[in-house]
Write an enzyme that holds these catalytic residues in place. Structure first.
Site, short mmCIF file in Angstrom:
data_model
loop_
_atom_site.label_atom_id
_atom_site.label_comp_id
_atom_site.label_asym_id
_atom_site.label_seq_id
_atom_site.Cartn_x
_atom_site.Cartn_y
_atom_site.Cartn_z
N ARG A 94 1.97 12.41 -9.00
CA ARG A 94 2.46 11.06 -8.66
C ARG A 94 3.92 10.88 -9.06
NH1 ARG A 94 -1.86 7.75 -7.17
NH2 ARG A 94 -3.84 8.13 -8.21
N PHE A 104 -1.39 16.07 4.29
CA PHE A 104 -1.70 15.48 2.99
C PHE A 104 -0.44 15.53 2.13
CE2 PHE A 104 -3.39 14.85 -1.20
CZ PHE A 104 -4.29 13.83 -0.96
N ASP A 122 -4.35 5.59 6.07
CA ASP A 122 -4.90 6.82 6.64
C ASP A 122 -6.03 6.40 7.60
OD1 ASP A 122 -5.32 9.57 6.89
OD2 ASP A 122 -6.58 9.70 5.13
N GLU A 170 0.85 -1.21 0.00
CA GLU A 170 0.00 0.00 0.00
C GLU A 170 0.88 1.25 0.00
OE1 GLU A 170 -2.76 1.49 -0.15
OE2 GLU A 170 -4.43 0.32 0.66
N ASP A 171 0.35 2.34 -0.52
CA ASP A 171 1.08 3.61 -0.46
C ASP A 171 1.01 4.21 0.94
OD1 ASP A 171 -1.65 4.18 -0.68
OD2 ASP A 171 -1.41 5.72 -2.23
P1 IMP Z 1 -7.54 4.93 3.89
O1 IMP Z 1 -8.54 3.96 3.32
O2 IMP Z 1 -8.21 6.13 4.50
O3 IMP Z 1 -6.53 4.30 4.79
O4 IMP Z 1 -6.83 5.59 2.68
C1 IMP Z 1 -6.01 4.95 1.86
C2 IMP Z 1 -5.86 5.67 0.55
O5 IMP Z 1 -6.14 7.08 0.63
C3 IMP Z 1 -4.43 5.59 0.16
O6 IMP Z 1 -4.16 4.38 -0.50
C4 IMP Z 1 -4.24 6.84 -0.69
O7 IMP Z 1 -4.55 6.54 -2.02
C5 IMP Z 1 -5.23 7.84 -0.12
N1 IMP Z 1 -4.56 8.80 0.78
C6 IMP Z 1 -4.64 8.90 2.12
N2 IMP Z 1 -3.88 9.90 2.59
C7 IMP Z 1 -3.29 10.46 1.51
C8 IMP Z 1 -2.34 11.54 1.35
O8 IMP Z 1 -1.88 12.21 2.29
N3 IMP Z 1 -1.97 11.79 0.07
C9 IMP Z 1 -2.42 11.09 -1.02
N4 IMP Z 1 -3.28 10.08 -0.89
C10 IMP Z 1 -3.72 9.76 0.35
#
Ligand code: IMP
Length: 173
Positions: free
Chosen positions: A163, A150, A101, A97-98
């Site tokens: 990206r 962010f 959050d 995963e990147d």
């Molecule tokens: P989660 O489901 O809220 O954990 O979010 C996961 C996805 O939200 C990640 O795989 C990202 O694609 C996107 N995301 C969350 N925070 C950021 C950020 O700070 N920058 C860019 N993308 C984010």
């Protein structure tokens, strides 16, 4: 790129050091085994490309696509836009995963992949924002833990832009 001010948050050289460390750890943890490395598109593409170049164990690569974000706020909805090419039953799976959050994406994908009966399932996230969790979940390997900002670059986007930046950056101002 629309004139926005971009500041470097984690420089490419520091990222490269950390990715090498993670690669060494994964080689040690999976010694003697082969792994299916599953990248979550699109955000993990750069991290995964760098990480797998440090892996000396046999790997097969596959990808899943998800959609969950509009702008900078989580919609809380996870949708699979691309599924794995091949089954992973009986295989060691490492999900890449990147960023974690809220944790909703990772928790959805974990549940989804567990149903496919892999021999093991571990997760690696380039970044972790633990303060933002809506579900309790942790990755097995994390590149960097960061505060609630962010971030863009090194695969991560803001509205599909930025990206390609080699450093992890923040949009300032
Ligand atoms: P989660 O489901 O809220 O954990 O979010 C996961 C996805 O939200 C990640 O795989 C990202 O694609 C996107 N995301 C969350 N925070 C950021 C950020 O700070 N920058 C860019 N993308 C984010």
């Amino acid at each position: 790129m629309s004139g926005a001010k971009i500041e470097v948050f984690i420089p490419a050289a520091r990222i490269a050091e950390r990715v090498a460390e993670l690669g060494a750890q994964i080689n040690a943890d999976y010694a003697g085994q082969s792994v299916v490395v599953v990248g979550v598109l699109k955000g993990s593409f750069m991290f995964m490309a760098d990480l797998v170049r440090h892996l000396s164990i046999p790997v097969r690569l596959d990808f899943m696509g998800t959609k969950s974000y509009v702008g900078t706020t989580s919609s809380g909805q996870v949708q699979i836009t691309k599924d794995l090419d091949k089954p992973v039953e009986g295989e060691h799976v490492l999900l890449v995963e990147d960023i974690i959050d809220t944790g909703l994406t990772l928790s959805y994908l974990r549940r989804n992949l567990e149903q496919r009966r892999p021999l093991s399932l571990k997760t690696i996230a380039f970044l972790d924002k633990p303060s933002q969790r809506k579900v309790e979940i942790q990755a097995d390997y994390v590149g960097f833990e960061i505060e609630n900002r962010f971030v863009i670059g090194y695969g991560l986007d803001f509205e599909q832009q930025y990206r390609q930046l080699p450093d992890l950056c923040v949009l300032a101002g």
